[in-house]
Enzyme design. Structure first.
Site, PDB file in Angstrom:
ATOM      1  CG  HIS A  71       5.771  -4.684  -6.296  1.00 29.23           C
ATOM      2  ND1 HIS A  71       4.529  -4.734  -5.709  1.00 29.23           N
ATOM      3  CD2 HIS A  71       5.770  -3.587  -7.084  1.00 29.23           C
ATOM      4  CE1 HIS A  71       3.807  -3.721  -6.133  1.00 29.23           C
ATOM      5  NE2 HIS A  71       4.531  -2.996  -6.967  1.00 29.23           N
ATOM      6  CD  GLU A  74       8.660  -0.369  -6.986  1.00 28.83           C
ATOM      7  OE1 GLU A  74       8.535  -1.443  -7.582  1.00 28.83           O
ATOM      8  OE2 GLU A  74       7.870   0.585  -7.127  1.00 28.83           O
ATOM      9  CG  HIS A  75       4.879  -0.080  -3.238  1.00 26.75           C
ATOM     10  ND1 HIS A  75       3.630   0.480  -3.326  1.00 26.75           N
ATOM     11  CD2 HIS A  75       5.100  -0.648  -4.446  1.00 26.75           C
ATOM     12  CE1 HIS A  75       3.113   0.238  -4.523  1.00 26.75           C
ATOM     13  NE2 HIS A  75       3.992  -0.450  -5.220  1.00 26.75           N
ATOM     14  CD  GLU A 151       1.125  -2.103  -7.916  1.00 30.48           C
ATOM     15  OE1 GLU A 151       1.530  -1.895  -6.753  1.00 30.48           O
ATOM     16  OE2 GLU A 151       1.874  -2.075  -8.911  1.00 30.48           O
TER      17      GLU A 151
END
Lengths: 443, 452
Positions: A71, A74-75, A151
């Protein structure tokens, strides 16, 4: 986990994909010389397209100890390539009048843009560049690490239901990466590095491990030359096969209780491990029908527990069939005022047993198949929807034909198939039961 | 229908600035005087119909907070000679999506059907509108679902923050009330209340309809008059007073055990009919509405990593307009973030935006119009919101020209209005450092009805 704030990853019901007489999407398929799959779903309603690239790698591919890396990577894909500096990717897409985003799950990572059709070639060039030419500055890597930790604090640690769900999954998938949160465990997130992210990127991001899916006002004939001149220029690479640790069969009932003083409304959840579509097509068809027959406010559970017995204020069922390994079937219930979770749990269990004892009628099955086939028409009533649905299926191991003909396949099910799946998979001790409840204030 | 748990149900009626040029809108008034915008579309075998009565929860008195909401949940629970279970089963078995929604200023409904089930769909719609049953069983079930939803909300930091904010920034106006109802008011509502509320709401003079899909203008006229034609012609309700922005006080804080603090900041806003409205849309995009490209995101998320997301919004209602900023942060980062927002606001007010930044905003705002209108439901609801905003049928073409006409001087002028003075700040969650706070220990109009 999703990069953007306001984008909701809608639970796309596996059911919502088809029509009896036709194929659902009439998708077109090709494979580039370097092994990248190309799927185009023509929808000529507005002069726009949704362009998606799906990588067949997600959180379940992370080595033990660095959860959150897929993840985080992905950022980082928004943090710069030689031709598109950090922060510019989304800005360029927005200047086209478009929108972009990305999301990561256990089995896949996907990037997408919705743009006017004449901009398709431009976004393909940008997306192809970040498949193997990512060059973030270390200061941007550091600040983005703070962002993903925020997040987690915002979406998981401030939400008791999400924390409970995390702990239930951990119990449901012992020794399997599906038991690990996609966003990562906080102590491991604090140690996220560019070195680990880069290793993951080099290992898994390659054209032969990616699927290009485009829906909207275009055709395969138009897309192929563009795909060849962008993605087609990238080299095929050696990509490992997915090798996940096996989860042993565990006997006994697992119960997770989470109590907090600020919870006013208790929740009851049961999560079960069931076959995914890839593992067992026939069982997954039955589980999709069971979701429809048991869930919703005309479903068996609502009618029994909410309408007749008045022990719950809501009850629902959800089958998440798109998974490379085991899938989940989840039952949710909120107790009526004054009803304990213990009593509610007993009532749900008894309601399921009663349904299993009497089975379903032919008419019930026929109606459920009919409404699922009708709903499939809506699968084409949006721009991004078709690309999303087809992408989920392909990267979790289905063929395009499986996805196109799903509604027709439902017709082969008998009432005994469906009742059998209920007994085998839903009335089961192999699940995890979660209780979310108020904690009595200490004196 | 089911009552969904929704943290943001209360939050905002966004101005609809996603209009498109691609729509070929036919505008007409039916024989019964009902205003309709229609976009025929043969591309898929689907029909979508949206409608809205221009009145909403703002008319519910304090003791009956939640009345319009409960009505919206009960109208599709049985009508005519069809009981709740059979009504819902007929919708579901024909794959008809149908629900009502209670907003602050509008009470609306949305229906989507396959063309081949249209007769069933419009029959059920007509029954729900003209002959709702309001059976005791359905009312009690929907009341229980609403009470459950309110209790869940009371544990949700985002919901608490919006509740506290509305209580402050709409002080003295019905907008300050809880449109979802309090536990006490929801318990007290009766079948008689629901019947009276529907009678109050459903009049033809303030009904707006939007339709798209496989339908001709003749068919549309027939469907609309057949469905709504027997409703009373006129309402006697008078307009309400505007809700002026009250004096801003100290930041309001409500403690909750969690790792972050939810931050809301609110200023007075500008109306959708204001000559500066389109300048406001562009200014907001640059300031905090434009996703990753906005100044707030660039500084506070991308550069400093203080939050997962920060955004601004123009919040437009019939009787009040506000401008808000929201984010979730660790408590130590709240004061630095408020300071950064104020600094970015000062820059917007004192310096012209760069030509490149302005062009980028205009390119997005004009280019994204058709992309937002790719599903039947979105098209139908946009046809209604355009009418509610009193836009002409040419609004889509006008929109592009109005956005293009905005200058750096317009942006400075409108920013000075939107970001004027100190904002009202609301904080929920972990206690932030370094701020003088007004600490609250109860949430107004959540459990009981709060005295005004």
């Amino acid at each position: 986990m999703i990069r953007r704030v306001s984008f909701l990853l809608v639970f796309l019901a596996w059911a919502a994909t088809a029509h009896a007489s036709d194929k659902v999407y009439n998708a077109q398929h090709a494979t580039l010389d370097n092994g990248m799959q190309v799927i185009v779903i023509p929808v000529h309603r507005t002069p726009a397209v949704t362009h998606m690239v799906w990588y067949m790698a997600g959180a379940a591919e992370e080595p033990q100890g660095i959860s959150g890396t897929a993840h985080f990577l992905e950022h980082l894909l928004f943090k710069g390539t030689p031709r598109v500096p950090a922060g510019k990717f989304s800005e360029i897409v927005q200047r086209m009048g478009g929108n972009d985003n990305a999301f990561t799950s256990w089995d896949y990572t996907a990037f997408f843009q919705t743009v006017p059709k004449e901009k398709l070639a431009d976004v393909m060039a940008m997306e192809a560049e970040r498949m193997n030419d990512l060059t973030p500055k270390l200061s941007d890597v550091y600040s983005e690490k703070q962002v993903v930790m925020e997040e987690r604090r915002q979406n998981i640690e401030s939400d008791p239901g999400a924390l409970l769900g995390e702990r239930m999954r951990q119990a449901l998938f012992p020794n399997h990466p599906y038991g690990r949160p996609i966003i990562g465990w906080m102590p491991e997130m604090q140690g996220l590095t560019w070195v680990d992210s880069l290793a993951f990127y080099k290992k898994w991001y390659a054209p032969n491990n990616a699927v290009l899916v485009i829906s909207g006002d275009t055709t395969l004939e138009e897309v192929l030359p563009l795909a060849n001149s962008t993605y087609g220029q990238l080299k095929r690479e050696d990509v490992p096969i997915r090798a996940r640790t096996a989860s042993p069969k565990m006997d006994g009932t697992v119960r997770v209780t989470y109590a907090r003083p600020d919870i006013r409304e208790p929740q009851w959840i049961r999560m079960l491990r069931v076959p995914s579509v890839r593992q067992d097509t026939k069982s997954s068809l039955s589980l999709s029908l069971l979701e429809d027959l048991l869930g919703g406010n005309t479903g068996r559970l609502y009618q029994d527990l909410v309408v007749s017995q008045k022990l719950a204020s809501n009850v629902d069922a959800a089958y998440s069939g798109y998974a490379w390994d085991d899938a989940t079937f989840t039952l949710y219930a909120t107790p009526a005022s004054g009803v304990s979770l213990e009593k509610l749990e007993k009532a749900v269990t008894e309601a399921l047993a009663k349904i299993a004892a009497h089975g379903f009628t032919d008419d019930e099955i026929k109606k459920a198949v009919g409404r699922m086939q009708d709903s499939a028409v809506y699968a084409r009533d949006s721009l991004a929807g078709p690309a999303m649905n087809v992408g989920y299926g392909i990267v979790t191991g289905l063929t395009l034909d499986d996805i196109e003909t799903w509604p027709k396949q439902l017709e082969a099910l008998s009432k005994d198939d469906v009742s059998g799946a209920l007994k085998k998979f839903v009335i089961s001790e192999a699940g995890v039961t979660g209780w979310l409840l108020p904690e009595e204030k200490k004196r | 229908m089911r009552v969904f748990l929704c943290a943001f149900c209360l939050v905002m009626t966004l101005s609809s600035h996603a209009f498109a040029k691609v729509l070929d809108i036919q505008e007409f008034v039916t024989e019964k005087g009902i205003k309709v915008w229609l976009v025929p579309d043969q591309s898929i075998p689907v029909i979508a119909l949206s409608f809205a009565f221009e009145t909403g929860t703002e008319r519910n008195p304090p003791a009956k907070q939640g009345l319009a909401r409960l009505l919206s949940n009960t109208l599709d629970e049985g009508a005519g000679d069809i009981n709740a279970k059979n009504f819902q089963a007929r919708l579901r078995d024909h794959a008809i999506d149908f629900s009502f929604e209670a907003g602050r200023d509008v009470f609306s409904g949305n229906l989507r059907t396959l063309s081949r089930h249209k007769e069933e769909a419009f029959k059920l719609l007509k029954l729900a509108v003209t002959a709702p049953r309001f059976e005791a069983e359905a009312i009690e079930r929907m009341r229980a679902a609403n009470l459950s939803s309110i209790k869940s909300n009371i544990g949700d930091a985002d919901w608490i923050a919006s509740r506290l904010l509305f209580d402050r920034i709409y002080k003295g106006h019905p907008y300050a009330l809880n449109s979802g109802g309090t536990l006490a008011s929801m318990k007290a509502l009766t079948a008689g209340d629901l019947k009276g509320e529907w009678k109050r709401i459903a009049t033809r003079d303030r009904l707006y309809v939007g339709i798209t899909g496989e339908v001709t203008i003749e068919e549309a006229k027939k469907i609309v008059d057949d469905t709504f034609g027997t409703l009373p012609e006129k309402s006697t309700e008078k307009p309400l007073e505007k809700a002026t922005m009250p004096q801003v006080g100290k930041p309001v804080f409500y403690a909750k055990d969690m790792p972050q603090t939810v931050l809301w900041m609110a200023w007075d806003g500008i109306s959708v009919s204001d000559p500066d409205y389109y300048a406001g849309v562009v200014a907001d995009y640059i300031f905090g509405g434009g996703g990753f490209s906005s100044r707030l995101m660039a500084e506070i998320r991308e550069k400093r990593g203080l939050t997962y997301g920060i955004q601004s919004d123009l919040v437009n209602n019939d009787y009040a307009d506000r401008y808000v900023v929201m984010a979730s942060l660790q408590p130590a980062n709240v004061a630095p973030t408020i300071e950064a927002v104020n600094k970015i606001a000062d820059e917007m007010k004192s310096k012209d935006v760069s030509p490149d930044e302005l062009t980028a905003a205009k390119e997005y705002l004009t280019g994204s119009l058709p992309l937002g209108l790719s599903s039947s439901a979105r098209i139908a609801s946009t046809l209604v919101s355009l009418q509610l905003n009193r836009r002409p049928v040419t609004a889509l073409d006008d929109y592009r020209a109005k956005i293009e006409a905005v200058t750096p001087a317009d942006i400075r002028r409108v920013t000075a209005r939107l970001l004027n003075g100190q904002p009202q700040v609301v904080l929920v969650g972990a206690k932030p450092d370094g701020l003088e706070l007004e600490t609250l220990t109860s949430i107004p109009n959540a459990e009981t009805v709060t005295k005004q």
